[in-house]
Design an enzyme around this catalytic site. Structure first.
Site, short mmCIF file in Angstrom:
data_model
loop_
_atom_site.label_atom_id
_atom_site.label_comp_id
_atom_site.label_asym_id
_atom_site.label_seq_id
_atom_site.Cartn_x
_atom_site.Cartn_y
_atom_site.Cartn_z
N GLU A 233 0.01 -15.04 5.75
CA GLU A 233 -0.82 -14.69 4.58
C GLU A 233 0.10 -14.35 3.42
OE1 GLU A 233 -2.73 -11.23 6.02
OE2 GLU A 233 -3.73 -12.24 7.69
N LYS A 235 1.57 -11.89 0.69
CA LYS A 235 1.72 -10.44 0.59
C LYS A 235 1.40 -10.05 -0.84
CE LYS A 235 4.69 -6.53 1.58
NZ LYS A 235 4.13 -5.77 0.44
N ARG A 240 -3.28 -0.93 0.00
CA ARG A 240 -3.97 -1.14 1.26
C ARG A 240 -5.22 -0.28 1.28
NH1 ARG A 240 -1.15 -2.03 6.25
NH2 ARG A 240 -2.64 -2.84 7.79
N ARG A 255 -4.10 4.34 2.45
CA ARG A 255 -3.18 4.52 3.58
C ARG A 255 -2.96 5.98 3.91
NH1 ARG A 255 2.00 0.70 4.11
NH2 ARG A 255 2.73 2.66 4.96
N GLU A 283 -6.53 -5.45 1.19
CA GLU A 283 -5.74 -5.04 0.03
C GLU A 283 -6.61 -5.11 -1.21
OE1 GLU A 283 -1.43 -4.33 -1.18
OE2 GLU A 283 -2.44 -4.45 0.76
N PHE A 343 -8.21 -8.93 5.36
CA PHE A 343 -7.44 -9.73 6.31
C PHE A 343 -7.61 -9.29 7.76
CE2 PHE A 343 -4.37 -6.88 4.05
CZ PHE A 343 -4.16 -5.96 5.07
N LYS A 447 6.98 -8.65 7.29
CA LYS A 447 6.84 -8.91 5.85
C LYS A 447 8.13 -9.54 5.34
CE LYS A 447 7.76 -4.00 4.83
NZ LYS A 447 7.24 -2.77 4.19
#
Length: 579
Positions: A233, A235, A240, A255, A283, A343, A447
């Site tokens: 995906e 970034k 988040r 978060r 996100e 996601f 990531k």
């Protein structure tokens, strides 16, 4: 309450983890059933169970004024005490007059907390706080104030309370951790453990759980070295967010598990149309939509072949205008529209999906977001929109984040180039066979960001600047985690705006733990994202490393100190770099 305070003193007196756990376990065993759950909550440094939205709304200034009134000490004397001890609880023990122990129970303290929570205004809260502290010995007052501040500062994390519960009742630690995560109530978890009912714990909607975290990698080859069956995906450069849907409403959590619904009021009405008992992970980004202002709020999928049909994400600096606002105007929603790029799905219709692999969760999510759903808008919301001169309503967009598959490093490189061309940070590369593991930074999610090496770090000390920055705290020493300890790894003074530096100076001055003149040790709560050119081994910092040309990318108020990177991550970066 006196026994609770004495137990906390014993916990603080040892640095050994197992001794701390043993002290907590012995204390819990000794308590009557009416007190044991409450003690567990207080030992976690909270006045109320985590799942409750109740807050005391008692700030440091109110505590400070109350201590001054009860002690008769001057402002200078209180300040000197704070600089010696580093927290208001210890100041309370230092300055309050001794008195014969009263029979102040844990239940008495809890009832006082409940009264303070519902009291309106600082004056009413101050009266109740003064009455509570007047009944307490200095040692009891120390820990009452520490609970109010949300941190006992005795080296006891909630995870150690969980271990003590497991030891006390002879149950699995993993079961204790899972039940506490689902319930958001360490006290109820303890009661279920005592009754051997931990397996019956069920998730509470609107009680956020920890997010699954990703580890950095430097190359496509590195990423595919961990697993072959990869979902890829973009970034995104946003924040988040966990979305909880239940009782006909939706709420958003960051978060740090703080509710951020009020910062994005256009999203919940769209999300509320999803099935009850759903929890999503995604996100929130500032969003440029090709049809912004003319399209109705909607939920829609994005396809692998055409991932930018609905628009594109904007830089984080754009989204920052929306963060931390208690009230967002219709104009702000039009000027800075947002999208929620989903996601993952953690719960569907009340059924927990954490133990399903990513491929199964993705299939459920695809079906969930496969088609636009009707948006329920209340009459008051509809009327409010009519009251604005601009007749185009703000556009709220909920999108299924596009997913590709990669089986070779060449596939990943092509996807990385495409993501960067869309203005996104890089890639998230995920093992399709992985379960969702809250709060863990493993190798199942990776990531890939290549333009700079970055670390999320915690500020541990600050210094006054020079030249135009004289009088403000602009030089920050920062650290990463080495187990349960923070170890310094660098120092930076560039990257923040003058306004941010002024705001942070005000915060740091209120959270000094040790005054060293021009250098101030501060409470480790502020998280920064820092970039650097390379890393060197160095004896200058206790981490054993130093960063070359470090600079601050941005403040990370969306992260807790515990979310910062680890020394292991720093070692991996050092080992990978070209030396």
């Amino acid at each position: 309450m006196l026994r609770f305070a004495q137990t906390c003193e014993a916990i603080a007196a040892t640095t050994k983890k197992m001794e701390k756990i043993a002290i907590v376990a012995d204390y819990l065993r000794s308590l009557p059933a009416s007190d044991v759950a409450l003690a567990a909550v207080f030992l976690s440094g909270r006045p109320f169970a985590a799942y409750r939205e109740t807050t005391l709304q008692v700030g440091g200034s109110l505590v400070w004024r109350t201590l001054a009134e009860l002690s008769g000490k001057s402002e200078q004397a209180l300040t000197e005490s704070y600089r010696r001890h580093g927290d208001s609880g210890s100041v309370a023990a230092d300055v309050l007059p001794s008195r014969a122990p009263a029979v102040l129970s844990l239940g008495d303290v809890q009832r006082a907390f409940e009264q303070i929570a519902v009291a309106r205004g600082p004056a009413a809260k101050g009266v109740l706080l003064r009455d509570l502290l007047q009944q307490a010995t200095p040692l009891e007052a120390k820990y009452i104030v520490k609970i109010i501040s949300g941190d006992l500062r005795i080296g006891l994390k909630e995870s150690l309370v969980e271990e003590a519960i497991a030891r006390t009742f002879g149950v699995s630690l993993e079961q204790v951790k899972r039940a506490n995560m689902l319930l958001g109530d360490i006290g109820e978890t303890l009661l279920m453990a005592s009754a051997n009912q931990l397996a019956e714990a069920r998730i509470r909607i609107f009680q956020p759980i920890d997010f699954m975290l990703a580890s950095p990698v430097e190359s496509a080859e590195d990423a595919l070295g961990y697993f072959e069956n990869a979902a890829v995906e973009d970034k995104y450069d946003g924040i988040r967010a966990q979305a909880h849907i239940g009782d006909g409403e939706a709420r958003l959590f960051s978060r740090t598990r703080d509710q951020i619904t009020e910062s994005f009021p256009e999203l919940p009405p769209v999300l509320a149309g999803l099935p009850e008992g759903t929890i999503l992970d995604g996100e929130i980004v500032a969003w440029s939509s090709r049809g912004a202002g003319s399209a109705a709020s909607s939920i829609a999928p994005l396809t692998e072949n055409d991932p930018v049909t609905e628009g594109r994400a904007l830089p984080f600096s754009t989204l920052q205008q929306r963060l931390g606002r208690k009230r967002v105007s219709e104009k702000m929603m039009r000027d800075v529209p947002v999208a929620y790029l989903v996601f993952d799905v953690l719960c569907f219709e009340g059924g927990l999906l954490l133990d399903r692999n990513l491929q199964e969760r993705a299939q459920i999510l695809d079906k969930l977001l496969a088609a636009p759903r009707a948006v329920v808008v209340s009459q008051s919301q509809a009327q409010a929109r009519l009251d604005f001169e601009d007749d185009q309503p703000s556009c709220a967009t909920i999108l299924r984040a596009p997913v590709s598959t990669a089986r070779s490093a060449e596939d990943v490189e092509k996807l990385f180039a495409a993501a960067r061309a869309r203005g996104n940070e890089g890639l998230m590369i995920k093992d399709l066979d992985s379960m969702y593991t809250p709060g863990r930074r493993g190798k199942s999610w990776l990531k890939l960001k290549r333009e700079l090496a970055t670390l999320d770090v915690v500020v541990t000390a600050v210094e006054y600047g020079h030249g135009k920055r004289i009088g403000v705290l602009s030089d920050y020493t920062f650290a990463v985690w080495d187990g349960d300890q923070l170890v310094n790894i660098g120092k930076a003074y560039s990257g923040l705006t003058d306004i941010e530096i002024a705001e942070m100076t005000e915060w740091f001055l209120k959270h000094v733990t040790r005054d060293e003149g021009l250098r101030l040790a501060v409470e480790p709560q502020i998280v920064l994202e820092v970039a650097f050119n390379n890393m060197m081994k160095s004896s200058r910092h206790e981490s054993g490393y130093a960063l070359r040309f470090p600079r601050i990318i941005r403040l990370r108020p969306d992260k807790r100190a515990g979310d910062a990177d680890t020394l292991d991550t720093a070692r991996e970066i050092y080992d990978r770099q070209d030396r």
